[in-house]
Design a protein around this motif. Structure first.
Motif, PDB file in Angstrom:
ATOM      1  N   VAL A  56      -2.976  14.285   4.384  1.00  0.00           N
ATOM      2  CA  VAL A  56      -3.021  14.721   5.913  1.00  0.00           C
ATOM      3  C   VAL A  56      -2.087  15.940   6.358  1.00  0.00           C
ATOM      4  O   VAL A  56      -2.344  16.274   6.866  1.00  0.00           O
ATOM      5  CB  VAL A  56      -2.629  13.515   6.696  1.00  0.00           C
ATOM      6  N   LEU A  57      -0.998  16.098   5.707  1.00  0.00           N
ATOM      7  CA  LEU A  57       0.362  17.365   6.441  1.00  0.00           C
ATOM      8  C   LEU A  57      -0.845  18.492   5.538  1.00  0.00           C
ATOM      9  O   LEU A  57      -1.032  19.712   6.361  1.00  0.00           O
ATOM     10  CB  LEU A  57       1.082  17.319   5.384  1.00  0.00           C
ATOM     11  N   LEU A  58      -1.724  18.483   4.840  1.00  0.00           N
ATOM     12  CA  LEU A  58      -2.367  19.559   3.358  1.00  0.00           C
ATOM     13  C   LEU A  58      -3.150  20.006   4.743  1.00  0.00           C
ATOM     14  O   LEU A  58      -3.566  21.452   4.614  1.00  0.00           O
ATOM     15  CB  LEU A  58      -2.697  19.591   2.564  1.00  0.00           C
ATOM     16  N   LEU A  59      -4.179  18.791   4.692  1.00  0.00           N
ATOM     17  CA  LEU A  59      -4.887  19.277   6.141  1.00  0.00           C
ATOM     18  C   LEU A  59      -4.591  19.979   7.151  1.00  0.00           C
ATOM     19  O   LEU A  59      -5.444  20.877   8.230  1.00  0.00           O
ATOM     20  CB  LEU A  59      -5.938  18.252   6.421  1.00  0.00           C
TER      21      LEU A  59
ATOM     22  N   PHE B  25      -4.003  23.412   6.406  1.00  0.00           N
ATOM     23  CA  PHE B  25      -4.930  24.712   6.715  1.00  0.00           C
ATOM     24  C   PHE B  25      -5.219  24.755   7.615  1.00  0.00           C
ATOM     25  O   PHE B  25      -6.248  25.860   8.015  1.00  0.00           O
ATOM     26  CB  PHE B  25      -6.255  23.584   6.199  1.00  0.00           C
ATOM     27  N   PHE B  26      -5.945  23.726   8.897  1.00  0.00           N
ATOM     28  CA  PHE B  26      -6.665  24.106  10.380  1.00  0.00           C
ATOM     29  C   PHE B  26      -5.905  25.246  10.779  1.00  0.00           C
ATOM     30  O   PHE B  26      -5.951  25.763  11.857  1.00  0.00           O
ATOM     31  CB  PHE B  26      -6.767  22.822  10.526  1.00  0.00           C
ATOM     32  N   MET B  27      -4.146  25.092  10.784  1.00  0.00           N
ATOM     33  CA  MET B  27      -3.514  25.770  11.560  1.00  0.00           C
ATOM     34  C   MET B  27      -4.045  26.972  11.118  1.00  0.00           C
ATOM     35  O   MET B  27      -3.391  28.236  11.983  1.00  0.00           O
ATOM     36  CB  MET B  27      -2.499  25.004  11.066  1.00  0.00           C
ATOM     37  N   VAL B  28      -3.780  27.598   9.865  1.00  0.00           N
ATOM     38  CA  VAL B  28      -4.128  29.156   9.306  1.00  0.00           C
ATOM     39  C   VAL B  28      -5.421  29.295   9.942  1.00  0.00           C
ATOM     40  O   VAL B  28      -5.478  30.904   9.328  1.00  0.00           O
ATOM     41  CB  VAL B  28      -3.546  28.342   7.145  1.00  0.00           C
TER      42      VAL B  28
ATOM     43  N   LEU C 267       0.388  -0.997   0.165  1.00  0.00           N
ATOM     44  CA  LEU C 267       0.021  -0.013   0.057  1.00  0.00           C
ATOM     45  C   LEU C 267       1.370   1.526  -0.054  1.00  0.00           C
ATOM     46  O   LEU C 267       1.514   1.283   0.896  1.00  0.00           O
ATOM     47  CB  LEU C 267      -0.699   0.105   1.189  1.00  0.00           C
ATOM     48  N   ASN C 268       1.003   2.143  -1.127  1.00  0.00           N
ATOM     49  CA  ASN C 268       1.264   3.614  -1.048  1.00  0.00           C
ATOM     50  C   ASN C 268       0.870   4.293   0.006  1.00  0.00           C
ATOM     51  O   ASN C 268      -0.283   5.167  -0.507  1.00  0.00           O
ATOM     52  CB  ASN C 268       1.323   3.655  -2.859  1.00  0.00           C
ATOM     53  N   LEU C 269       1.520   5.235   0.839  1.00  0.00           N
ATOM     54  CA  LEU C 269       0.674   5.905   1.665  1.00  0.00           C
ATOM     55  C   LEU C 269       1.209   7.409   1.644  1.00  0.00           C
ATOM     56  O   LEU C 269       0.841   8.193   2.265  1.00  0.00           O
ATOM     57  CB  LEU C 269       1.722   5.124   2.986  1.00  0.00           C
ATOM     58  N   THR C 270       1.884   7.453   0.729  1.00  0.00           N
ATOM     59  CA  THR C 270       2.502   8.666   0.024  1.00  0.00           C
ATOM     60  C   THR C 270       1.350   9.711  -0.373  1.00  0.00           C
ATOM     61  O   THR C 270       1.380  10.437   0.417  1.00  0.00           O
ATOM     62  CB  THR C 270       3.558   8.357  -0.986  1.00  0.00           C
TER      63      THR C 270
END
Length: 139
Positions: free
Chosen positions: A22-25, A28-31, A13-16
């Protein structure tokens, strides 16, 4: 003689892509939380109203009725073509998007309706509608 068989690859399973999303989300929530903190920085109590109304209301459509003989009825009053033009120019000055509804007599000559359409064009009124009614469906 035994045949040499290739070993089957284990499915992976390629998790990249999932990690990227997940990092983009997280970013987004931090900003988004940063903006919420700026807004809540000032202690302001907003005024309350019982009923919110727009500051200005849109004007009603102007209805111009054209009778069979070419008489013009503007706002329930019979007027001449020049008087209607003056009223339309004043209405256009008050509200640029003024709408006009032309109610022409179905049995009358179409020229009378065209005269009012030309008048609307001269006064630069773009929102023009021709009134009609639905024909009764027979058995």
């Amino acid at each position: 003689m035994p045949l040499k068989t290739l070993e089957m690859e284990e499915p992976a399973l390629n998790l990249t892509p999932m990690i990227d999303i997940v990092l983009l989300l997280v970013i987004f929530f931090m900003v988004g939380t940063q903006f919420a903190e700026d807004e809540g920085q000032y202690e302001i109590v907003l005024p309350t109203v019982s009923e919110a109304q727009p500051l200005t209301s849109l004007p009603d459509d102007i209805v111009i009725s054209v009778t069979h003989d070419g008489s013009l009825i503007y706002d329930g009053q019979e007027m001449s073509l020049d008087e209607v033009e003056t009223e339309l120019r004043a209405a256009k000055g008050r509200y640029a998007g003024q709408a006009v509804v032309i109610r022409g007599d179905g049995a009358g000559p179409y020229q009378h309706v065209m005269t009012i359409l030309n008048l609307c064009q001269r006064t630069q009124i773009k929102n023009v509608q021709l009134a009609n009614r639905e024909q009764d469906a027979g058995p």
